[in-house]
Design a protein around this motif. Structure first.
Motif, PDB file in Angstrom:
ATOM      1  N   PRO A 340      25.108  39.345  45.456  1.00 43.07           N
ATOM      2  CA  PRO A 340      24.702  39.913  44.180  1.00 43.07           C
ATOM      3  C   PRO A 340      25.299  41.143  43.809  1.00 43.07           C
ATOM      4  CG  PRO A 340      22.935  39.531  45.906  1.00 43.07           C
ATOM      5  CD  PRO A 340      24.273  39.303  46.532  1.00 43.07           C
ATOM      6  N   ARG A 341      26.097  41.572  44.517  1.00 46.47           N
ATOM      7  CA  ARG A 341      27.116  42.854  44.122  1.00 46.47           C
ATOM      8  C   ARG A 341      28.091  42.290  43.120  1.00 46.47           C
ATOM      9  NH1 ARG A 341      30.154  47.086  47.755  1.00 46.47           N
ATOM     10  NH2 ARG A 341      30.524  48.835  46.568  1.00 46.47           N
ATOM     11  N   ALA A 342      28.668  41.368  43.659  1.00 43.70           N
ATOM     12  CA  ALA A 342      29.880  40.568  43.011  1.00 43.70           C
ATOM     13  C   ALA A 342      29.179  39.952  41.721  1.00 43.70           C
ATOM     14  CB  ALA A 342      30.304  39.325  43.855  1.00 43.70           C
ATOM     15  N   LEU A 343      28.015  39.362  41.726  1.00 42.87           N
ATOM     16  CA  LEU A 343      27.459  39.002  40.120  1.00 42.87           C
ATOM     17  C   LEU A 343      27.293  40.028  39.366  1.00 42.87           C
ATOM     18  CD1 LEU A 343      25.026  36.676  41.700  1.00 42.87           C
ATOM     19  CD2 LEU A 343      27.099  35.931  40.830  1.00 42.87           C
ATOM     20  N   ARG A 344      26.941  41.154  39.679  1.00 41.33           N
ATOM     21  CA  ARG A 344      26.733  42.355  39.028  1.00 41.33           C
ATOM     22  C   ARG A 344      28.208  42.799  38.403  1.00 41.33           C
ATOM     23  NH1 ARG A 344      22.882  44.001  42.807  1.00 41.33           N
ATOM     24  NH2 ARG A 344      24.431  45.306  43.723  1.00 41.33           N
ATOM     25  N   ALA A 345      29.204  42.743  39.179  1.00 43.08           N
ATOM     26  CA  ALA A 345      30.463  43.269  38.863  1.00 43.08           C
ATOM     27  C   ALA A 345      31.246  42.451  37.773  1.00 43.08           C
ATOM     28  CB  ALA A 345      31.603  43.335  40.208  1.00 43.08           C
ATOM     29  N   VAL A 346      30.780  41.015  37.909  1.00 39.26           N
ATOM     30  CA  VAL A 346      31.485  40.184  36.814  1.00 39.26           C
ATOM     31  C   VAL A 346      30.594  39.969  35.376  1.00 39.26           C
ATOM     32  CG1 VAL A 346      32.619  39.052  38.531  1.00 39.26           C
ATOM     33  CG2 VAL A 346      30.451  37.968  37.755  1.00 39.26           C
ATOM     34  N   GLU A 347      29.396  40.717  35.406  1.00 38.07           N
ATOM     35  CA  GLU A 347      28.475  40.437  34.044  1.00 38.07           C
ATOM     36  C   GLU A 347      29.142  40.736  32.904  1.00 38.07           C
ATOM     37  OE1 GLU A 347      25.233  38.854  32.548  1.00 38.07           O
ATOM     38  OE2 GLU A 347      25.219  39.329  34.642  1.00 38.07           O
ATOM     39  N   GLY A 348      29.341  39.789  32.381  1.00 37.62           N
ATOM     40  CA  GLY A 348      30.063  39.822  30.934  1.00 37.62           C
ATOM     41  C   GLY A 348      31.377  40.151  30.900  1.00 37.62           C
ATOM     42  N   ALA A 349      32.160  40.149  32.151  1.00 36.77           N
ATOM     43  CA  ALA A 349      33.597  40.646  31.946  1.00 36.77           C
ATOM     44  C   ALA A 349      34.336  39.411  31.970  1.00 36.77           C
ATOM     45  CB  ALA A 349      33.934  41.572  33.239  1.00 36.77           C
ATOM     46  N   LEU A 350      35.768  39.945  31.733  1.00 39.07           N
ATOM     47  CA  LEU A 350      36.698  38.796  31.880  1.00 39.07           C
ATOM     48  C   LEU A 350      37.082  38.513  33.373  1.00 39.07           C
ATOM     49  CD1 LEU A 350      39.271  37.124  31.252  1.00 39.07           C
ATOM     50  CD2 LEU A 350      40.801  39.323  30.989  1.00 39.07           C
ATOM     51  N   LEU A 351      37.081  37.463  33.984  1.00 37.58           N
ATOM     52  CA  LEU A 351      36.994  37.046  35.283  1.00 37.58           C
ATOM     53  C   LEU A 351      38.441  36.547  35.437  1.00 37.58           C
ATOM     54  CD1 LEU A 351      36.035  36.917  38.415  1.00 37.58           C
ATOM     55  CD2 LEU A 351      34.831  34.995  37.717  1.00 37.58           C
ATOM     56  N   LEU A 352      39.405  36.897  36.416  1.00 40.18           N
ATOM     57  CA  LEU A 352      40.617  36.487  36.731  1.00 40.18           C
ATOM     58  C   LEU A 352      40.279  36.327  38.252  1.00 40.18           C
ATOM     59  CD1 LEU A 352      43.107  38.669  35.039  1.00 40.18           C
ATOM     60  CD2 LEU A 352      42.050  36.331  34.023  1.00 40.18           C
ATOM     61  N   ALA A 353      40.641  35.107  38.826  1.00 36.46           N
ATOM     62  CA  ALA A 353      40.417  34.732  40.135  1.00 36.46           C
ATOM     63  C   ALA A 353      42.105  34.126  40.792  1.00 36.46           C
ATOM     64  CB  ALA A 353      39.389  33.809  40.182  1.00 36.46           C
ATOM     65  N   PHE A 354      42.377  34.709  41.692  1.00 35.27           N
ATOM     66  CA  PHE A 354      43.629  34.475  42.441  1.00 35.27           C
ATOM     67  C   PHE A 354      43.274  33.727  43.792  1.00 35.27           C
ATOM     68  CE2 PHE A 354      44.896  37.723  39.390  1.00 35.27           C
ATOM     69  CZ  PHE A 354      46.121  37.220  38.642  1.00 35.27           C
ATOM     70  N   LEU A 355      43.354  32.421  43.853  1.00 33.56           N
ATOM     71  CA  LEU A 355      42.734  31.700  44.986  1.00 33.56           C
ATOM     72  C   LEU A 355      43.676  30.964  45.745  1.00 33.56           C
ATOM     73  CD1 LEU A 355      40.218  30.025  42.514  1.00 33.56           C
ATOM     74  CD2 LEU A 355      39.471  32.075  43.786  1.00 33.56           C
ATOM     75  N   GLY A 356      43.231  30.577  47.002  1.00 32.72           N
ATOM     76  CA  GLY A 356      43.970  29.820  47.834  1.00 32.72           C
ATOM     77  C   GLY A 356      43.491  28.388  47.449  1.00 32.72           C
ATOM     78  N   ALA A 357      43.435  27.479  48.683  1.00 33.28           N
ATOM     79  CA  ALA A 357      43.151  25.940  48.545  1.00 33.28           C
ATOM     80  C   ALA A 357      41.619  26.113  47.953  1.00 33.28           C
ATOM     81  CB  ALA A 357      43.650  25.655  49.832  1.00 33.28           C
ATOM     82  N   ALA A 373      30.256  35.593  33.791  1.00 26.83           N
ATOM     83  CA  ALA A 373      31.342  36.077  33.268  1.00 26.83           C
ATOM     84  C   ALA A 373      31.702  35.841  31.673  1.00 26.83           C
ATOM     85  CB  ALA A 373      32.427  35.784  34.128  1.00 26.83           C
ATOM     86  N   GLY A 374      32.646  36.466  31.173  1.00 30.39           N
ATOM     87  CA  GLY A 374      32.758  35.913  29.807  1.00 30.39           C
ATOM     88  C   GLY A 374      33.981  34.739  29.908  1.00 30.39           C
ATOM     89  N   ALA A 375      34.958  35.181  29.784  1.00 28.97           N
ATOM     90  CA  ALA A 375      36.228  34.048  29.918  1.00 28.97           C
ATOM     91  C   ALA A 375      36.499  34.129  31.537  1.00 28.97           C
ATOM     92  CB  ALA A 375      37.600  34.560  29.095  1.00 28.97           C
ATOM     93  N   ALA A 376      36.814  33.053  31.974  1.00 24.64           N
ATOM     94  CA  ALA A 376      37.248  32.673  33.536  1.00 24.64           C
ATOM     95  C   ALA A 376      38.527  32.125  33.497  1.00 24.64           C
ATOM     96  CB  ALA A 376      36.072  32.411  33.966  1.00 24.64           C
TER      97      ALA A 376
END
Length: 432
Positions: A340-357, A373-376
């Motif tokens: 839930p904390r992570a969901l609040r952090a991305v609310e309406g924001a640009l989300l950039l994810a640097f991922l593994g497999a 998020a806004g753009a993801a």
């Protein structure tokens, strides 16, 4: 500049003077043995001249021990790092300063600074003689291709007399920390969205743009300008209320870093995980310079900065995030499902994810973040050696509503960044 380091003889609890006699070299011990043998022979043979020779042979190393011990106990040392924080692949200069604070000149000084092997071999220096009150300065450079926080020291100083009779070592307990930040890549000045209210390129708006009825008032505080009294709210609340100061609404971006050990293969500076960490650091610095309010989020739930109270200065926030990225390591987490904390952090924001497999299950686990998020935009860094696997990962992320661009070895983040911006522009509002 570092304060003078303090410490006694290295790892010896026999007492300073006794430890000094323990520093006799092979030559010094030979002189003592020869003197004792000459004294014994002189006593047995009744030869006073031989006794004088024996006494001379024994006195010389003892005198060297006493003089060197006095000098040894009064040598001060400093270490200075310039700078104390560097990016991976760059150099820092380490300066060692040694001062003789006695009234006697020192003998030969041998310096050895202990550094982690990832920074290079241990530097060694030789100082011929330091006059009373004199100071000597030597320096060397360190370089690391791997991010991290590395202890520098302790510094070891060996003193030797001109005759080679005695060598006394002293280890200074003080250490300094060298912080090596992730490698930073310069990104092209193209926008990826996530602006405040969907307007502008990282611009700012203030509550002054809202109508009077939209302003959220607060209670009056001593010193507030009476011209800012909000009379309607005062009448409603029964207490004196004032309009809030103009508050910039900054564009927001949350950078998600996947640290799952199961999501990456390989190790070293060019590994997939290090590319992901470098990409996250580059994005944070780039967006902060463009006026974004940036937050770092990991799959473990780590959030930097940890609270709104910490978001006071953009430079401090970037420093906090970079320090966290310098030491971040793999986690044992197996899912990317957000808290839930992570969901609040991305609310309406640009989300950039640097991922593994990322397989279909992990892409589905990321869906709640994408919806908030806004753009993801996702940058998967694993599987680039296999074009088919990379294509599979990108298709799965795009099906979940992401714009996805792989971080291929050798291609770098700038190219993927520009391609992601083009994808967002091509999709228009549908990518939001």
């Amino acid at each position: 500049m570092a304060v003078p380091e303090a410490g006694g003889t290295a790892g010896d609890d026999r007492g300073p003077l006794r430890a000094a006699f323990g520093g006799l070299t092979t030559r010094g011990r030979s002189f003592v043995a020869a003197g004792a043998a000459a004294g014994g022979c002189a006593y047995a043979l009744g030869q006073p001249d031989l006794l004088r020779v024996g006494v001379l042979l024994m006195v010389l190393p003892v005198a060297c021990v006493l003089v060197l011990h006095r000098t040894h106990s009064r040598v001060a040392a400093w270490r200075r790092l310039t700078p104390a924080t560097i990016a991976a692949g760059t150099e820092a200069r380490v300066t060692l300063l040694v001062e003789n604070v006695t009234r006697l000149p020192s003998g030969l000084l041998l310096l050895q600074d202990r550094v982690p092997y990832v920074l290079g071999s241990r530097p060694r220096f030789m100082l011929d003689r330091v006059e009373p009150g004199g100071r000597r300065e030597v320096s060397y450079r360190v370089r690391s291709e791997l991010r991290g926080r590395y202890p520098m020291g302790p510094l070891q100083v060996r003193l030797a007399d001109p005759f080679g009779m005695v060598e006394i070592s002293r280890s200074f307990g003080g250490q300094d920390l060298l912080t090596v930040l992730p490698r930073i890549e310069t990104l092209p000045p193209v926008g990826l969205g996530g602006e405040a209210g969907g307007h502008g390129e990282g611009g700012q708006r203030t509550v002054a743009l809202a109508g009077e009825d939209d302003v959220i008032p607060r209670e009056y505080r001593h010193g507030d300008d009476l011209r800012r009294v909000h009379w309607r709210a005062t009448a409603h609340r029964g207490a004196l209320m004032v309009r809030r100061e103009e508050q910039p609404l900054r564009a927001r971006c949350t950078v998600l870093l996947d640290t799952r050990r199961t999501g990456y293969l390989g190790a070293g500076p060019e590994s997939a995980f290090e590319r992901a960490v470098s990409g996250a650091a580059s994005a944070v610095l780039h967006l902060a310079q463009r006026g974004y309010q940036v937050t770092l989020l990991t799959d473990t739930g780590l959030l930097v900065p940890g609270s709104e109270a910490e978001i006071t200065d953009g430079t401090e926030v970037v420093a906090l995030i970079m320090d966290a990225l310098a030491v971040i390591d793999h986690s044992s987490v197996t899912t990317l499902a957000p808290s839930p904390r992570a969901l609040r952090a991305v609310e309406g924001a640009l989300l950039l994810a640097f991922l593994g497999a990322v397989d279909a299950t992990q892409a589905a686990a990321l869906a709640p973040l994408r919806q908030r998020a806004g753009a993801a935009v996702a940058f998967p860094a694993a599987g680039q050696a296999d074009p088919g696997l990379e294509s599979y990962q990108r298709r799965g992320l795009r099906a979940a509503g992401w714009v996805a661009r792989g971080l291929r070895p050798g291609a770098g983040l700038p190219r993927a960044w520009e391609e992601a911006a083009q994808d967002l522009a091509a999709h228009g509002r549908r990518a939001w």
